[in-house]
Scaffold this active site. Structure first.
Site, PDB file in Angstrom:
ATOM      1  N   SER A  62       0.855  -1.194   0.000  1.00 29.56           N
ATOM      2  CA  SER A  62       0.000   0.000   0.000  1.00 29.56           C
ATOM      3  C   SER A  62       0.888   1.239   0.000  1.00 29.56           C
ATOM      4  CB  SER A  62      -0.879   0.010   1.256  1.00 29.56           C
ATOM      5  OG  SER A  62      -1.511   1.267   1.400  1.00 29.56           O
TER       6      SER A  62
ATOM      7  N   TYR B 125      -1.988  -0.342  10.186  1.00 30.16           N
ATOM      8  CA  TYR B 125      -2.065  -0.872   8.817  1.00 30.16           C
ATOM      9  C   TYR B 125      -0.835  -0.435   8.012  1.00 30.16           C
ATOM     10  CZ  TYR B 125      -3.826  -1.235   3.969  1.00 30.16           C
ATOM     11  OH  TYR B 125      -3.980  -1.519   2.622  1.00 30.16           O
TER      12      TYR B 125
ATOM     13  N   LYS C 215       2.216  -2.655   6.281  1.00 30.74           N
ATOM     14  CA  LYS C 215       2.555  -2.564   4.857  1.00 30.74           C
ATOM     15  C   LYS C 215       4.023  -2.165   4.672  1.00 30.74           C
ATOM     16  CE  LYS C 215      -1.400  -3.763   3.017  1.00 30.74           C
ATOM     17  NZ  LYS C 215      -1.528  -4.900   2.098  1.00 30.74           N
TER      18      LYS C 215
HETATM   19  N1  LIG Z   1      -8.672  -0.995  -1.937  1.00 30.34           N
HETATM   20  C1  LIG Z   1      -7.725  -0.107  -1.674  1.00 30.34           C
HETATM   21  O1  LIG Z   1      -7.931   1.093  -1.689  1.00 30.34           O
HETATM   22  C2  LIG Z   1      -6.331  -0.587  -1.379  1.00 30.34           C
HETATM   23  C3  LIG Z   1      -5.294   0.367  -1.369  1.00 30.34           C
HETATM   24  C4  LIG Z   1      -4.007  -0.047  -1.096  1.00 30.34           C
HETATM   25  C5  LIG Z   1      -3.741  -1.387  -0.853  1.00 30.34           C
HETATM   26  N2  LIG Z   1      -4.756  -2.288  -0.861  1.00 30.34           N
HETATM   27  C6  LIG Z   1      -4.429  -3.703  -0.582  1.00 30.34           C
HETATM   28  O2  LIG Z   1      -4.934  -4.513  -1.614  1.00 30.34           O
HETATM   29  C7  LIG Z   1      -5.189  -5.832  -1.112  1.00 30.34           C
HETATM   30  C8  LIG Z   1      -6.578  -6.302  -1.529  1.00 30.34           C
HETATM   31  O3  LIG Z   1      -7.523  -5.370  -1.055  1.00 30.34           O
HETATM   32  P1  LIG Z   1      -8.944  -5.188  -1.739  1.00 30.34           P
HETATM   33  O4  LIG Z   1      -9.167  -3.724  -1.806  1.00 30.34           O
HETATM   34  O5  LIG Z   1      -9.085  -6.002  -2.971  1.00 30.34           O
HETATM   35  O6  LIG Z   1      -9.872  -5.810  -0.576  1.00 30.34           O
HETATM   36  P2  LIG Z   1     -11.279  -6.570  -0.617  1.00 30.34           P
HETATM   37  O7  LIG Z   1     -12.061  -6.194  -1.810  1.00 30.34           O
HETATM   38  O8  LIG Z   1     -11.850  -6.357   0.737  1.00 30.34           O
HETATM   39  O9  LIG Z   1     -10.843  -8.115  -0.759  1.00 30.34           O
HETATM   40  C9  LIG Z   1     -10.097  -8.739   0.243  1.00 30.34           C
HETATM   41  C10 LIG Z   1      -9.866 -10.193  -0.105  1.00 30.34           C
HETATM   42  O10 LIG Z   1      -9.076 -10.789   0.927  1.00 30.34           O
HETATM   43  C11 LIG Z   1      -9.792 -11.877   1.533  1.00 30.34           C
HETATM   44  N3  LIG Z   1      -9.471 -11.854   2.967  1.00 30.34           N
HETATM   45  C12 LIG Z   1      -9.731 -10.861   3.850  1.00 30.34           C
HETATM   46  N4  LIG Z   1      -9.307 -11.210   5.075  1.00 30.34           N
HETATM   47  C13 LIG Z   1      -8.766 -12.450   4.958  1.00 30.34           C
HETATM   48  C14 LIG Z   1      -8.169 -13.360   5.877  1.00 30.34           C
HETATM   49  N5  LIG Z   1      -8.044 -13.073   7.171  1.00 30.34           N
HETATM   50  N6  LIG Z   1      -7.715 -14.545   5.409  1.00 30.34           N
HETATM   51  C15 LIG Z   1      -7.850 -14.860   4.103  1.00 30.34           C
HETATM   52  N7  LIG Z   1      -8.402 -14.052   3.189  1.00 30.34           N
HETATM   53  C16 LIG Z   1      -8.868 -12.868   3.618  1.00 30.34           C
HETATM   54  C17 LIG Z   1     -11.269 -11.611   1.207  1.00 30.34           C
HETATM   55  O11 LIG Z   1     -12.050 -12.795   1.131  1.00 30.34           O
HETATM   56  P3  LIG Z   1     -12.761 -13.492   2.411  1.00 30.34           P
HETATM   57  O12 LIG Z   1     -13.518 -12.414   3.114  1.00 30.34           O
HETATM   58  O13 LIG Z   1     -13.613 -14.568   1.828  1.00 30.34           O
HETATM   59  O14 LIG Z   1     -11.655 -14.071   3.213  1.00 30.34           O
HETATM   60  C18 LIG Z   1     -11.138 -11.003  -0.182  1.00 30.34           C
HETATM   61  O15 LIG Z   1     -10.977 -12.014  -1.142  1.00 30.34           O
HETATM   62  C19 LIG Z   1      -4.951  -5.752   0.398  1.00 30.34           C
HETATM   63  O16 LIG Z   1      -3.646  -6.213   0.666  1.00 30.34           O
HETATM   64  C20 LIG Z   1      -5.036  -4.249   0.695  1.00 30.34           C
HETATM   65  O17 LIG Z   1      -4.288  -3.905   1.826  1.00 30.34           O
HETATM   66  C21 LIG Z   1      -6.034  -1.929  -1.116  1.00 30.34           C
END
Ligand SMILES: NC(=O)c1ccc[n+]([C@@H]2O[C@H](COP(=O)([O-])OP(=O)(O)OC[C@H]3O[C@@H](n4cnc5c(N)ncnc54)[C@H](OP(=O)(O)O)[C@@H]3O)[C@@H](O)[C@H]2O)c1
Length: 254
Positions: free
Chosen positions: A147, A160, A164
């Site tokens: 991130s 968080y 990261k």
């Molecule tokens: N969206 C943003 O703005 C953003 C910005 C910077 C970085 N990121 C990073 O991008 C990555 C993905 O985020 P996203 O935005 O795609 O999130 P998301 O839409 O909430 O998806 C999260 C995914 O992770 C799984 N997950 C969550 N907790 C888990 C656990 N304890 N064990 C196993 N699986 C788990 C969820 O499925 P289940 O609930 O079925 O487990 C889902 O498949 C993360 O590393 C996040 O920190 C996101």
């Protein structure tokens, strides 16, 4: 798609957090580039729906329920993937969480532990298991979804951001150790991406007004834009890149 550089034909790609958001977009992008997939998250039904999409594209897919905080689940995920495919070419560490917002001085130790165990330790355990396999294979690619908060702090997201920043150093340290074995390790540091995870941010008009002032491209990222960066990093187009944290943030000043 230029199959010479970005093609993933014959590759086996393991993606965590692949049931929605960035992980799902990554899994579909690699399937589109010709790879077979192993995908994980906690809830199997959502995962199976993504698996069905991948099979409809003519690729193989294995779905495994695995909790990022349970090492035995991660070991089972790797064992099942090896049983089915006999190798792992690409690991995308992506499953992460942020259960609470607030100042560091007000953060309960249990919340800090929860974030570290899911985000940092989860990536460490899976990278260790798969890194060993890749070291023996003498080839492989790990891409850690980090991130922008791991590069510079974001208000209310201290623990968080710390997790990261740890992932960024995990990336660099593993790149150093595994480079001699032809294994590359890179990270992607997005700012705001339009997923469920950050919905409270991109639906907040006031906050987005400020965000766009800082962002030359004047939009938030789509999951597909992050997926294309992952595809690039794991492809031969990036064959001389390792140990990098690629910031994908629309040019935001921070
Ligand atoms: N969206 C943003 O703005 C953003 C910005 C910077 C970085 N990121 C990073 O991008 C990555 C993905 O985020 P996203 O935005 O795609 O999130 P998301 O839409 O909430 O998806 C999260 C995914 O992770 C799984 N997950 C969550 N907790 C888990 C656990 N304890 N064990 C196993 N699986 C788990 C969820 O499925 P289940 O609930 O079925 O487990 C889902 O498949 C993360 O590393 C996040 O920190 C996101």
């Amino acid at each position: 798609m230029d199959s010479t550089f970005l093609g993933q034909e014959g590759k086996v790609v393991l993606v965590t957090g692949a049931s929605r958001g960035i992980g799902k977009a990554v899994a579909l992008a690699f399937a589109d580039a010709g790879a077979d997939l192993a995908i994980a998250s906690r809830k199997l039904p959502e995962l199976q729906a993504v698996g069905d999409e991948i099979r409809a594209m003519g690729r193989k897919c294995l779905e495994v329920s695995a909790h990022a905080r349970k090492s035995e689940d991660l070991r089972n995920l790797v064992d099942k993937t090896m049983e089915q495919y006999g190798k792992i070419d690409v690991l995308i560490n992506n499953a992460a969480t942020n259960p609470a917002m607030g100042a560091i001085v007000d953060t309960e130790e249990s919340v800090f532990d929860h974030i570290m165990e899911t985000n940092l330790k989860g990536y460490f355990v899976l990278s260790k298991l798969v890194g060993k396999i890749m070291r023996d294979q003498k080839s492989g690619n790990i891409v850690n979804i980090s991130s922008a908060g791991g590069v510079s702090p974001a208000a209310g997201l201290g623990p968080y951001c710390i997790s990261k920043a740890g992932i960024n150093m995990l990336t660099k340290a593993m790149a150093l150790e595994l480079g001699p074995y032809n294994v590359r390790v890179n990270a992607i540091a997005p700012r705001i991406v339009k997923t469920d995870f950050s919905k409270a941010l991109w639906t907040n008009e006031k906050l987005m007004e400020k965000e766009y002032k800082l962002t030359p491209l004047k939009v938030v990222a789509t999951p597909e834009e992050i997926a294309q960066t992952a595809l690039y990093l794991a492809s031969t187009a990036a064959s001389y890149m390792t140990g990098h944290v690629v910031v994908v943030n629309g040019g935001a000043f921070f």
